[in-house]
Design an enzyme around this catalytic site. Sequence first.
Site, PDB file in Angstrom:
ATOM      1  N   ASP A  45      -6.595  -5.937 -32.108  1.00  0.00           N
ATOM      2  CA  ASP A  45      -6.809  -7.490 -32.253  1.00  0.00           C
ATOM      3  C   ASP A  45      -5.839  -7.893 -33.140  1.00  0.00           C
ATOM      4  O   ASP A  45      -5.208  -6.882 -33.746  1.00  0.00           O
ATOM      5  CB  ASP A  45      -8.235  -7.484 -32.894  1.00  0.00           C
ATOM      6  CG  ASP A  45      -8.429  -8.769 -33.418  1.00  0.00           C
ATOM      7  OD1 ASP A  45      -8.517 -10.008 -32.716  1.00  0.00           O
ATOM      8  OD2 ASP A  45      -9.193  -8.885 -34.362  1.00  0.00           O
ATOM      9  N   ASP A  47      -6.013 -11.267 -35.631  1.00  0.00           N
ATOM     10  CA  ASP A  47      -6.655 -11.988 -36.867  1.00  0.00           C
ATOM     11  C   ASP A  47      -7.775 -11.052 -37.661  1.00  0.00           C
ATOM     12  O   ASP A  47      -8.474 -10.524 -36.956  1.00  0.00           O
ATOM     13  CB  ASP A  47      -7.296 -13.215 -36.376  1.00  0.00           C
ATOM     14  CG  ASP A  47      -6.107 -14.278 -35.813  1.00  0.00           C
ATOM     15  OD1 ASP A  47      -5.184 -14.216 -35.997  1.00  0.00           O
ATOM     16  OD2 ASP A  47      -6.863 -15.030 -34.902  1.00  0.00           O
ATOM     17  N   MET A  77     -20.566 -19.112 -34.723  1.00  0.00           N
ATOM     18  CA  MET A  77     -20.870 -17.548 -35.271  1.00  0.00           C
ATOM     19  C   MET A  77     -22.660 -17.459 -34.833  1.00  0.00           C
ATOM     20  O   MET A  77     -22.976 -16.372 -34.732  1.00  0.00           O
ATOM     21  CB  MET A  77     -20.570 -17.581 -36.485  1.00  0.00           C
ATOM     22  CG  MET A  77     -19.016 -17.254 -36.806  1.00  0.00           C
ATOM     23  SD  MET A  77     -18.437 -15.661 -36.199  1.00  0.00           S
ATOM     24  CE  MET A  77     -18.877 -14.693 -37.611  1.00  0.00           C
ATOM     25  N   GLY A  78     -23.273 -18.457 -34.967  1.00  0.00           N
ATOM     26  CA  GLY A  78     -24.608 -18.474 -34.586  1.00  0.00           C
ATOM     27  C   GLY A  78     -25.090 -18.410 -33.123  1.00  0.00           C
ATOM     28  O   GLY A  78     -26.177 -18.379 -33.001  1.00  0.00           O
ATOM     29  N   SER A 134      -5.542 -10.889 -28.040  1.00  0.00           N
ATOM     30  CA  SER A 134      -6.183 -11.716 -29.125  1.00  0.00           C
ATOM     31  C   SER A 134      -6.801 -13.096 -28.680  1.00  0.00           C
ATOM     32  O   SER A 134      -6.314 -13.471 -27.727  1.00  0.00           O
ATOM     33  CB  SER A 134      -5.042 -12.223 -30.231  1.00  0.00           C
ATOM     34  OG  SER A 134      -5.377 -13.176 -31.284  1.00  0.00           O
ATOM     35  N   GLY A 135      -7.801 -13.537 -29.288  1.00  0.00           N
ATOM     36  CA  GLY A 135      -8.251 -15.027 -29.127  1.00  0.00           C
ATOM     37  C   GLY A 135      -7.579 -15.809 -29.531  1.00  0.00           C
ATOM     38  O   GLY A 135      -7.825 -17.175 -29.496  1.00  0.00           O
ATOM     39  N   LYS A 183     -10.974 -10.152 -23.574  1.00  0.00           N
ATOM     40  CA  LYS A 183     -10.394  -8.759 -23.806  1.00  0.00           C
ATOM     41  C   LYS A 183     -10.690  -7.638 -22.906  1.00  0.00           C
ATOM     42  O   LYS A 183      -9.881  -6.893 -22.728  1.00  0.00           O
ATOM     43  CB  LYS A 183     -10.791  -8.303 -25.368  1.00  0.00           C
ATOM     44  CG  LYS A 183     -10.410  -9.469 -26.256  1.00  0.00           C
ATOM     45  CD  LYS A 183     -10.665  -9.155 -27.833  1.00  0.00           C
ATOM     46  CE  LYS A 183      -9.690 -10.229 -28.632  1.00  0.00           C
ATOM     47  NZ  LYS A 183     -10.305  -9.914 -30.088  1.00  0.00           N
ATOM     48  N   ASP A 204     -11.527  -6.044 -35.709  1.00  0.00           N
ATOM     49  CA  ASP A 204     -12.725  -6.277 -36.616  1.00  0.00           C
ATOM     50  C   ASP A 204     -14.076  -7.139 -36.144  1.00  0.00           C
ATOM     51  O   ASP A 204     -14.971  -7.283 -36.737  1.00  0.00           O
ATOM     52  CB  ASP A 204     -12.185  -7.096 -37.878  1.00  0.00           C
ATOM     53  CG  ASP A 204     -11.744  -8.539 -37.316  1.00  0.00           C
ATOM     54  OD1 ASP A 204     -12.453  -9.594 -37.774  1.00  0.00           O
ATOM     55  OD2 ASP A 204     -10.913  -8.669 -36.363  1.00  0.00           O
ATOM     56  N   THR A 207     -16.057  -9.337 -30.408  1.00  0.00           N
ATOM     57  CA  THR A 207     -15.310  -9.237 -28.954  1.00  0.00           C
ATOM     58  C   THR A 207     -14.710  -7.904 -28.787  1.00  0.00           C
ATOM     59  O   THR A 207     -14.397  -7.557 -27.831  1.00  0.00           O
ATOM     60  CB  THR A 207     -14.495 -10.462 -28.856  1.00  0.00           C
ATOM     61  OG1 THR A 207     -13.576 -10.497 -29.973  1.00  0.00           O
ATOM     62  CG2 THR A 207     -15.174 -11.937 -29.025  1.00  0.00           C
TER      63      THR A 207
END
Length: 253
Positions: A45, A47, A77-78, A134-135, A183, A204, A207
């Site tokens: 990943d 970021d 994120m929720g 990466s996203g 991914k 980290d 995903t």
Amino acid sequence: MALYSLKNNLHLTTLKTLSLVSISVMSQKQTVQEIFRTADCVCFDVDSTVIRDEGIDELANFCGKGDEVKRLTAEAMGGNMTFQEALKKRLDIIRPSASQIKEFIETHPIHLTPGISELVKTLHERGVAVYLVSGGFRCLIEPVAEILEIPKANVYANRLKFYFNGDYAGFDDTEPTSRSGGKGLVIRRLKEHHHYQRLVMIGDGATDAEASPPADAFIGFGGNVVREEVKKKASWYVTDFQELITSLAIQTK
């Protein structure tokens, strides 16, 4: 005598079962370490893993939209929206032009995570294929790949689109990394196309963890930010790339 032998056998069977259970519990981390040491492909990943920043947040700050994007990121994120919905909404707020992207790249220094350069170099020296999955945005990630001497063809990320006058026109929603589960799809395609036998995903985020399987192993990284849910899912969780470099120095038997 027969009864004694039966009891003995039952006792030994119980001990063996307990031993196997103990070995199974203790060897999960060791299994991941062994796969990593013998990997023929490692995907990172970007970021908060390869670099210390979150690219979209840095770009939003640069374009004066940091607070708005931060609020939307917290909402995403929720679990209230899909990854692609969150990506679209954040980009619709930022709406970066081609000239802004160019200026951002020219003025914003790349903050590589300590140890990543040595780790990638070591992997390359061992003949291991290294990819960045990466996203984030390809235009921001390719300069990172160049520093690490990773071929651009080994970068899988999202593409921004612009009109002829340079205004923001959206993003390529056909890229697998623009969607939830993307991914894992990239990794599956890599394995099918290149026939990698031991592919490791390092990252980290959730995903990244979800990409194993199809990745043969996942290594959680918390050197920049520790996400407890990811830490729980990772059989091997590191906060310093030096631990991975040291692991590669161990000769497998």
